[in-house]
Design a protein around this motif. Structure first.
Motif, PDB file in Angstrom:
ATOM      1  N   TYR A  36       1.007  -1.366  -0.037  1.00 56.52           N
ATOM      2  CA  TYR A  36       0.344  -0.158   0.292  1.00 56.52           C
ATOM      3  C   TYR A  36       0.381   1.371  -0.097  1.00 56.52           C
ATOM      4  CZ  TYR A  36      -3.851  -2.903   0.839  1.00 56.52           C
ATOM      5  OH  TYR A  36      -4.759  -4.591   0.479  1.00 56.52           O
ATOM      6  N   PRO A  92      -1.058   5.728   2.323  1.00 57.86           N
ATOM      7  CA  PRO A  92      -1.597   6.460   1.872  1.00 57.86           C
ATOM      8  C   PRO A  92      -2.748   7.045   3.353  1.00 57.86           C
ATOM      9  CG  PRO A  92      -1.936   4.315   1.587  1.00 57.86           C
ATOM     10  CD  PRO A  92      -0.948   4.588   1.484  1.00 57.86           C
ATOM     11  N   TYR A 148     -12.450  -8.009   4.114  1.00 58.17           N
ATOM     12  CA  TYR A 148     -12.772  -5.885   3.986  1.00 58.17           C
ATOM     13  C   TYR A 148     -12.011  -5.363   3.692  1.00 58.17           C
ATOM     14  CZ  TYR A 148     -14.393  -1.159   5.605  1.00 58.17           C
ATOM     15  OH  TYR A 148     -14.902  -0.570   5.557  1.00 58.17           O
ATOM     16  N   SER A 195      -6.368  -3.943  -3.089  1.00 55.44           N
ATOM     17  CA  SER A 195      -5.554  -4.591  -2.523  1.00 55.44           C
ATOM     18  C   SER A 195      -5.870  -6.425  -3.941  1.00 55.44           C
ATOM     19  CB  SER A 195      -7.290  -5.529  -1.687  1.00 55.44           C
ATOM     20  OG  SER A 195      -7.188  -6.644  -1.562  1.00 55.44           O
TER      21      SER A 195
HETATM   22  P1  ADP Z   1      -5.469  -7.759   1.362  1.00 57.81           P
HETATM   23  O1  ADP Z   1      -5.446  -8.160   1.172  1.00 57.81           O
HETATM   24  O2  ADP Z   1      -6.910  -6.541   0.948  1.00 57.81           O
HETATM   25  O3  ADP Z   1      -4.409  -6.647   2.068  1.00 57.81           O
HETATM   26  P2  ADP Z   1      -5.539  -7.104   4.398  1.00 57.81           P
HETATM   27  O4  ADP Z   1      -6.333  -8.238   5.602  1.00 57.81           O
HETATM   28  O5  ADP Z   1      -4.327  -7.477   4.310  1.00 57.81           O
HETATM   29  O6  ADP Z   1      -6.096  -7.475   3.040  1.00 57.81           O
HETATM   30  O7  ADP Z   1      -6.041  -5.899   4.502  1.00 57.81           O
HETATM   31  C1  ADP Z   1      -7.457  -4.912   4.487  1.00 57.81           C
HETATM   32  C2  ADP Z   1      -7.865  -3.921   4.169  1.00 57.81           C
HETATM   33  O8  ADP Z   1      -6.505  -3.027   4.939  1.00 57.81           O
HETATM   34  C3  ADP Z   1      -6.759  -3.339   3.349  1.00 57.81           C
HETATM   35  O9  ADP Z   1      -7.585  -3.923   1.952  1.00 57.81           O
HETATM   36  C4  ADP Z   1      -5.853  -2.389   2.890  1.00 57.81           C
HETATM   37  O10 ADP Z   1      -7.909  -1.698   1.993  1.00 57.81           O
HETATM   38  C5  ADP Z   1      -6.362  -1.513   4.663  1.00 57.81           C
HETATM   39  N1  ADP Z   1      -4.659  -1.753   4.825  1.00 57.81           N
HETATM   40  C6  ADP Z   1      -3.688  -3.114   5.235  1.00 57.81           C
HETATM   41  N2  ADP Z   1      -2.897  -2.636   5.624  1.00 57.81           N
HETATM   42  C7  ADP Z   1      -2.509  -1.051   5.142  1.00 57.81           C
HETATM   43  C8  ADP Z   1      -1.427  -1.031   4.928  1.00 57.81           C
HETATM   44  N3  ADP Z   1      -0.380  -0.202   4.987  1.00 57.81           N
HETATM   45  N4  ADP Z   1      -1.350   0.849   4.266  1.00 57.81           N
HETATM   46  C9  ADP Z   1      -3.265   1.541   3.830  1.00 57.81           C
HETATM   47  N5  ADP Z   1      -3.867   0.923   3.843  1.00 57.81           N
HETATM   48  C10 ADP Z   1      -3.377  -0.506   4.726  1.00 57.81           C
END
Ligand code: ADP
Length: 274
Positions: free
Chosen positions: A167, A195, A210, A217
């Motif tokens: 991210y 972000p 979620y 993602s």
């Molecule tokens: P994903 O496989 O979608 O990354 P996660 O369960 O690891 O699933 O994370 C859930 C959501 O949290 C992500 O889809 C993203 O929107 C948000 N997210 C997780 N880590 C970060 C980060 N370091 N910076 C910004 N958004 C994040």
């Protein structure tokens, strides 16, 4: 269904029964809704790559393609198969972790050893995603050890670090750190200059599937299950997951482990624990 009827029979006291009844309806309904959502989500997540795969297979069967196109199509098909494999692996990991306590206390592992592995995986992912220009720092005290399932702890650490990579845009800073806290607990934290996440999403991030930004993602190979896995791992180890994030201010994800699972060992220089 069944738990509801059971509780009505077991609690035959006027008001009390009513209260209990309505509470049970809610929790039973909630559980049922969650189960339904989960099945719908899994089906959807599997159907998408499957549809793409089926389309490519049909094309390969019906169109006369030159060698270059065939190779390109097979590459795309392999990506979709990988995606399904990652999803199924994450689902199996989750079902193994959910609701079951850690078998035994686990072994003592130096957090430095875990960090070294996490660093390798994280740098490799950054390279694969073409973001080798991330500025990384990895830190762990040489004498800190944690009791638990090393493979689970590593997977929780790597999940958080890989999210930071996925991210955070090119050029961003990612700090990965283990440290001993003054009260005897230990903390593993991943800070990024990505972000950030708006407040309203924070409580829901660890829900299965979620995502704040669905396409971001998926693009980077996310299953939407990473943080659910992290939460279960840390809870099985008696710890907690904390998320500190705001749009534009980056994110910090930290795992806090109880003092009972943490020890500091004295090592002779270059040797094994004393
Ligand atoms: P994903 O496989 O979608 O990354 P996660 O369960 O690891 O699933 O994370 C859930 C959501 O949290 C992500 O889809 C993203 O929107 C948000 N997210 C997780 N880590 C970060 C980060 N370091 N910076 C910004 N958004 C994040």
């Amino acid at each position: 269904g069944r738990p509801l009827r059971l509780s009505v029979r077991l609690h035959p006291y006027g008001q009390g029964r009513k209260l209990l009844l309505s509470r049970d309806v809610t929790s039973v309904e909630q559980a049922e809704n969650m189960r339904r959502d989960f099945v719908a989500n899994v089906s959807h997540e599997i159907r998408t790559p499957l549809t793409v795969l089926a389309g490519f297979i049909e094309t390969l069967q019906n169109l006369p393609l030159d060698e270059a196109d065939r190779t390109r199509y097979l590459g795309l098909m392999s990506q979709q198969a990988d995606r399904m494999q990652t999803l199924v692996n994450d689902l199996l990991t989750l079902s193994r972790l959910e609701g079951s306590p850690l078998p035994g206390a686990g072994d003592w592992t130096p957090v430095e050893a875990l960090l070294t592995q996490c660093e390798q995986e994280t740098r490799a992912l950054s390279a694969v995603l073409g973001k080798a220009s991330h500025e990384f720092s990895f830190e762990a005290p040489a004498d800190l050890e944690i009791a638990g399932a090393a493979n689970e702890l590593l997977s929780a650490m790597s999940n958080l670090a890989s999210n930071a990579v996925r991210y955070t845009p090119v050029g961003g800073r990612i700090q990965v750190q283990w440290r001993a806290l003054a009260d005897g607990r230990a903390e593993f934290a991943v800070r990024d200059t990505g972000p950030g996440i708006a407040r309203e999403h924070l409580p829901r991030l660890t829900e299965r599937f979620y995502r704040v930004d669905r396409s971001r993602s998926r693009e980077t190979g996310g299953t939407g299950l990473g943080l659910a896995i992290v939460k279960h791992v840390v809870q099985r180890h008696g710890g907690e997951l904390r998320i500190d994030s705001a749009p534009g201010a980056g994110s910090t994800f930290s795992l806090l482990f109880p003092a009972s699972r943490v020890r500091t060992v004295t090592r002779p220089p270059g040797g094994a624990p004393a």
